[in-house]
Scaffold this motif. Structure first.
Motif, PDB file in Angstrom:
ATOM      1  N   VAL A 241       0.851  -1.187   0.000  1.00 28.07           N
ATOM      2  CA  VAL A 241       0.000   0.000   0.000  1.00 28.07           C
ATOM      3  C   VAL A 241       0.885   1.235   0.000  1.00 28.07           C
ATOM      4  CG1 VAL A 241      -1.801   1.293   1.189  1.00 28.07           C
ATOM      5  CG2 VAL A 241      -1.823  -1.210   1.262  1.00 28.07           C
ATOM      6  N   LEU A 242       0.777   2.006  -1.064  1.00 30.39           N
ATOM      7  CA  LEU A 242       1.440   3.300  -1.160  1.00 30.39           C
ATOM      8  C   LEU A 242       0.377   4.332  -0.840  1.00 30.39           C
ATOM      9  CD1 LEU A 242       4.092   4.770  -2.016  1.00 30.39           C
ATOM     10  CD2 LEU A 242       3.201   4.762  -4.349  1.00 30.39           C
ATOM     11  N   SER A 243       0.485   4.972   0.321  1.00 28.62           N
ATOM     12  CA  SER A 243      -0.616   5.801   0.822  1.00 28.62           C
ATOM     13  C   SER A 243      -0.219   7.263   0.960  1.00 28.62           C
ATOM     14  CB  SER A 243      -1.106   5.263   2.165  1.00 28.62           C
ATOM     15  OG  SER A 243      -0.065   5.257   3.115  1.00 28.62           O
ATOM     16  N   GLU A 244      -1.261   8.079   1.203  1.00 26.03           N
ATOM     17  CA  GLU A 244      -1.097   9.520   1.417  1.00 26.03           C
ATOM     18  C   GLU A 244      -0.331  10.173   0.275  1.00 26.03           C
ATOM     19  OE1 GLU A 244       0.170  10.525   5.368  1.00 26.03           O
ATOM     20  OE2 GLU A 244      -1.127   9.007   6.282  1.00 26.03           O
ATOM     21  N   GLY A 245      -0.715   9.806  -0.952  1.00 28.63           N
ATOM     22  CA  GLY A 245      -0.123  10.434  -2.119  1.00 28.63           C
ATOM     23  C   GLY A 245       1.306  10.026  -2.397  1.00 28.63           C
ATOM     24  N   GLY A 246       1.745   8.930  -1.788  1.00 27.79           N
ATOM     25  CA  GLY A 246       3.114   8.477  -1.988  1.00 27.79           C
ATOM     26  C   GLY A 246       4.030   8.786  -0.833  1.00 27.79           C
ATOM     27  N   SER A 247       3.449   9.213   0.282  1.00 28.45           N
ATOM     28  CA  SER A 247       4.259   9.564   1.451  1.00 28.45           C
ATOM     29  C   SER A 247       4.659   8.359   2.281  1.00 28.45           C
ATOM     30  CB  SER A 247       3.504  10.555   2.343  1.00 28.45           C
ATOM     31  OG  SER A 247       3.266  11.763   1.658  1.00 28.45           O
ATOM     32  N   LYS A 248       3.830   7.298   2.251  1.00 31.25           N
ATOM     33  CA  LYS A 248       4.084   6.144   3.109  1.00 31.25           C
ATOM     34  C   LYS A 248       3.965   4.854   2.318  1.00 31.25           C
ATOM     35  CE  LYS A 248       2.381   8.371   7.346  1.00 31.25           C
ATOM     36  NZ  LYS A 248       1.390   8.304   8.446  1.00 31.25           N
ATOM     37  N   LEU A 249       4.830   3.890   2.653  1.00 30.97           N
ATOM     38  CA  LEU A 249       4.796   2.582   2.029  1.00 30.97           C
ATOM     39  C   LEU A 249       4.618   1.519   3.103  1.00 30.97           C
ATOM     40  CD1 LEU A 249       5.168   0.882  -0.578  1.00 30.97           C
ATOM     41  CD2 LEU A 249       7.586   0.681   0.055  1.00 30.97           C
ATOM     42  N   SER A 250       3.615   0.662   2.920  1.00 29.29           N
ATOM     43  CA  SER A 250       3.385  -0.442   3.837  1.00 29.29           C
ATOM     44  C   SER A 250       3.347  -1.739   3.048  1.00 29.29           C
ATOM     45  CB  SER A 250       2.062  -0.265   4.586  1.00 29.29           C
ATOM     46  OG  SER A 250       2.068   0.924   5.359  1.00 29.29           O
ATOM     47  N   VAL A 251       3.856  -2.798   3.651  1.00 28.75           N
ATOM     48  CA  VAL A 251       3.811  -4.126   3.059  1.00 28.75           C
ATOM     49  C   VAL A 251       3.224  -5.078   4.097  1.00 28.75           C
ATOM     50  CG1 VAL A 251       5.136  -6.027   2.081  1.00 28.75           C
ATOM     51  CG2 VAL A 251       5.801  -3.658   1.584  1.00 28.75           C
TER      52      VAL A 251
END
Length: 307
Positions: A241-251
């Motif tokens: 999940v690339l969230s907040e417009g590309g600010s955070k990456l979660s796997v």
């Protein structure tokens, strides 16, 4: 090396919020003039047209064009014709053809043209690209939903033909997708147009790659409350999940990368880089997808929209 003498055309909110701080903190640039119908910058010579500015300030090396896309071509042409390097705010133009024409002119004039895509410089983008390159992607879902009344209050140009409507933010998602995923093509689209507007308020897009990767994108300008700027990829290594417009990456639900936002400082570093190298950076893939959506998409008319 002496700073690049820079001028800005179109002094509005994005200039005050992003361009000016980025320029002030970049020693490669010195702001020496502005041109805008209404806006000015304290202490900087101001003009009401790009023609007057170019005539009065011959020392300009480069120009950042930040007016709405429908009016950008003419200004860009004049700047390039005058031998100035040009930074184009996103989207780079109202049509693909006009940007291609500007790219050819820049080459003839031996100056740099930069089609800027700020969302590509969001902090977690490269980490997401590296993760996806190391696994097999099964499917991708893009959710880009926000409140137009909050982000674009009373901005009539954005609803006019050429203003792109919901694709103004949606193209940010497309600029990320075209950077981190294999080449895609549009297979279907539904565009929702308010009955009193010339540009869409929502879009549902279906893409595929040559290898069969399916990508579904949803853009909507009617979302209130929490805003959604997310790209979700199902992969053999789990869910990314690339969230907040590309600010955070979660796997797999675990935050793996985050960093402070620095999109516009990165854009100006890139602009300085290509000016010094004597090259251009004009990637039209995001705008091409938007053009395809208008060409292939089914139109659905919805209730009128009023600010």
């Amino acid at each position: 090396m002496s700073p690049i003498n820079l001028a800005i055309v179109g002094v509005g909110k994005i200039v005050r919020d992003q361009h000016l701080p980025s320029i002030e903190n970049n020693s490669d640039f010195k702001l020496i003039a502005t041109a805008s119908r209404h806006g000015t910058v304290d202490g900087i010579p101001a003009f009401t047209s790009i023609e007057a500015m170019l005539d009065a300030v011959p020392g300009i090396d480069a120009v950042s064009l930040c007016m709405p896309p429908q009016y950008r071509y003419e200004a860009a042409y004049k700047a390039l014709e005058a031998g100035k390097h040009v930074f184009l705010e996103k989207p780079p133009g109202a049509t693909l053809s006009e940007v291609a024409d500007l790219e050819a002119l820049a080459k003839t004039k031996h100056v740099s043209l930069f089609a800027s895509w700020h969302s590509r410089y969001a902090p977690a983008i490269e980490a997401a690209k590296a993760f996806l390159a190391g696994t097999t992607i099964k499917s991708v879902h893009v959710i880009w939903k926000e409140d137009v009344r909050h982000w674009h209050p009373n901005q009539e140009w954005i609803w006019q033909a050429g203003g792109l409507g919901v694709f103004d933010p949606g193209i940010n998602a497309l600029s990320i997708v075209t950077h981190i995923l294999p080449p895609l093509f549009l297979t279907g689209a539904v565009l929702e147009f308010p009955e009193n507007r010339d540009s869409p308020i929502a879009a549902d897009l279906q893409f595929k790659s040559g290898q069969g990767l399916a990508v579904h994108a949803e853009f909507d300008w009617r979302q209130t409350g929490k805003q959604s700027w997310d790209i979700v990829a199902e992969t053999e290594a789990g869910q990314m999940v690339l969230s907040e417009g590309g600010s955070k990456l979660s796997v797999n639900g675990e935050l793996t990368f985050t960093a402070p936002e620095a999109e516009y400082p990165s854009l100006y570093r890139r602009f300085a880089e290509i000016v010094k190298a004597g090259t251009s950076d004009v990637d039209l893939a995001p705008l091409r997808h938007v053009a395809d959506a208008f060409m292939l998409g089914k139109r659905k008319f919805v209730e009128a929209f009023h600010d």
